[in-house]
Design an enzyme around this catalytic site. Structure first.
Site, short mmCIF file in Angstrom:
data_model
loop_
_atom_site.label_atom_id
_atom_site.label_comp_id
_atom_site.label_asym_id
_atom_site.label_seq_id
_atom_site.Cartn_x
_atom_site.Cartn_y
_atom_site.Cartn_z
CG HIS A 9 -5.66 1.73 5.24
ND1 HIS A 9 -5.16 2.69 6.08
CD2 HIS A 9 -4.69 0.80 5.09
CE1 HIS A 9 -3.92 2.35 6.41
NE2 HIS A 9 -3.61 1.22 5.82
CD GLU A 44 -2.71 5.26 6.90
OE1 GLU A 44 -2.71 5.29 5.66
OE2 GLU A 44 -1.83 4.67 7.56
CD GLU A 82 -3.13 -2.60 7.31
OE1 GLU A 82 -2.00 -2.75 6.87
OE2 GLU A 82 -3.83 -1.63 7.01
CB SER A 116 5.83 -1.85 11.78
OG SER A 116 5.39 -0.54 12.11
CE LYS A 164 -0.07 3.05 4.82
NZ LYS A 164 0.07 3.11 6.28
N GLY A 166 3.00 2.20 10.80
CA GLY A 166 3.93 3.31 10.63
C GLY A 166 4.67 3.69 11.90
CG ASN A 187 -1.72 1.22 1.42
OD1 ASN A 187 -1.77 2.06 0.52
ND2 ASN A 187 -2.38 1.34 2.56
P1 13P Z 1 3.32 0.36 7.59
O1 13P Z 1 3.84 -0.92 6.95
O2 13P Z 1 4.02 1.58 7.09
O3 13P Z 1 3.27 0.25 9.07
O4 13P Z 1 1.80 0.53 7.10
C1 13P Z 1 0.93 -0.54 7.21
C2 13P Z 1 -0.30 -0.22 6.46
O5 13P Z 1 -1.08 0.63 6.87
C3 13P Z 1 -0.55 -0.94 5.20
O6 13P Z 1 -1.84 -0.72 4.74
#
Ligand code: 13P
Length: 254
Positions: A97, A99, A169, A215, A11, A175, A9
Site C-alpha cells: 500500500h 502508505e 491507487e 477517494s 487503515k 485521502g 481498507n
Molecule cells: P481513500 O479512499 O481514503 O482515498 O483511500 C484510498 C486507499 O488508500 C485505499 O487503500
C-alpha cells in the site's frame, strides 16, 4: 467475466466496538450482494481482525489484512506471519500500500517477498501500485506502475500470479478528495492489463482483477466501474461509514 470487487481498507481507524459494529452492519445488509454479484472484503487493523471475522461469520464478506511479514515465524518483533493470518480466517492481504511504501519506507523488493509469501501460504495478495503527484506531472505514471508491477510480481509463475489482485491507487488521489477521472483510471488500468499480458499471457491478464483506489465514494463508483478495465474499488475513508460502503458495494455491481 471478471467479478466486481469492493474492498474496504480501514487503515489505522476504528476501535474494538466500532470495528465490530461496522462489520455487523455490513454482514446484515451486504451479504446478499457479496458472494453473488460482487466480491466484498474488509481490511481492519490487525488487532480487530479476529473480532471482525467473528462478526462477519456466516456472511459472504471476506476479511483481509493490511500487511504481513514474509518470514514464516521467529524473532521478528511486531510482525505478523501469513500462517497467523490464515489461522484467524483471513482470505486477502494488502501488499505494498502506498502508505507503507511512502510513510513506512517499504521497497519493491520487500513487497515482492510479501506477495510471494502470501501466495505460498494461501492468502490472496492485493498488490497496490501507483504514482506520486510529481511523478504524474513528470509523465512518469506508466514507468512507476511498470516498476511496481514488474518488481512486485518478480519470480511469480503464471499459475501463482492468478492469485493476485492489482489495486491502482494514484497517491495524489488517496485521502485527498481528488479522484482520478474515470478516463485517467481506465488509461492506467488498460496499461496494466497489457503489461500483465506481456509478462504472462493474454488469458491471465484478462482474468486478473484490477481495482481502482483513491477517494472512491458512492457517488463516483458507478462511473469508475463503467470503465472496461476497472474491476472494482479499494476504498479508504468511505469504507468506514456503513452507508457509504454499502452504497459503493451496490454501485460496484454491473
Ligand atoms: P481513500 O479512499 O481514503 O482515498 O483511500 C484510498 C486507499 O488508500 C485505499 O487503500
Amino acid at each position: 467475466m471478471r467479478k466486481p470487487f469492493a474492498a474496504g481498507n480501514w487503515k489505522m481507524n476504528t476501535n474494538s466496538r466500532t470495528s465490530v459494529d461496522l462489520a455487523k452492519r455490513l454482514a446484515d445488509e451486504a451479504s446478499d450482494a457479496a458472494g453473488h454479484s460482487v466480491t466484498v472484503a474488509v481490511c481492519p487493523p490487525f488487532v480487530y481482525l479476529q473480532a471482525v471475522t467473528k462478526a462477519l461469520n456466516g456472511s459472504s464478506i471476506s476479511v483481509g489484512a493490511q500487511d504481513l511479514y514474509f518470514e514464516p515465524d521467529g524473532a521478528f518483533t511486531g510482525e505478523i506471519s501469513v500462517s497467523m493470518l490464515k489461522d484467524i480466517g483471513c482470505t486477502y492481504c494488502l501488499c505494498g500500500h502506498s502508505e507503507r511504501r511512502h510513510v513506512i519506507g517499504e521497497t519493491d523488493e520487500l513487497i515482492n517477498k510479501k506477495v510471494t509469501a502470501a501466495i505460498k501460504g494461501g492468502l490472496l495478495p492485493i498488490l497496490c501500485v501507483g504514482e506520486l503527484l510529481e511523478e504524474r506531472k513528470a509523465g512518469k505514471t506508466n514507468e512507476v506502475v511498470t516498476r511496481h508491477i514488474e518488481k512486485g510480481l518478480a519470480g511469480l509463475s503464471l499459475e501463482k500470479v492468478e492469485a493476485v489482485t492489482i489495486a491502482y491507487e494514484p497517491v495524489w488521489a488517496i485521502g485527498t478528495g481528488l479522484t482520478a477521472t474515470p478516463q485517467q483510471a481506465q488509461e492506467v488500468h488498460i496499461f496494466i492489463r497489457n503489461l500483465l499480458g506481456k509478462m504472462y499471457d493474454k488469458k491471465a491478464a484478462d482474468e486478473m482483477r484490477i481495482l481502482y483506489g483513491g477517494s472512491v465514494k458512492p457517488s463516483n463508483t458507478a462511473e469508475l466501474m463503467a470503465q472496461p478495465d476497472v474491476d472494482g474499488v479499494l476504498v479508504g475513508g468511505a469504507s468506514l461509514k456503513a452507508e457509504d460502503f454499502l452504497g459503493i458495494i451496490q454501485a460496484s455491481i454491473r
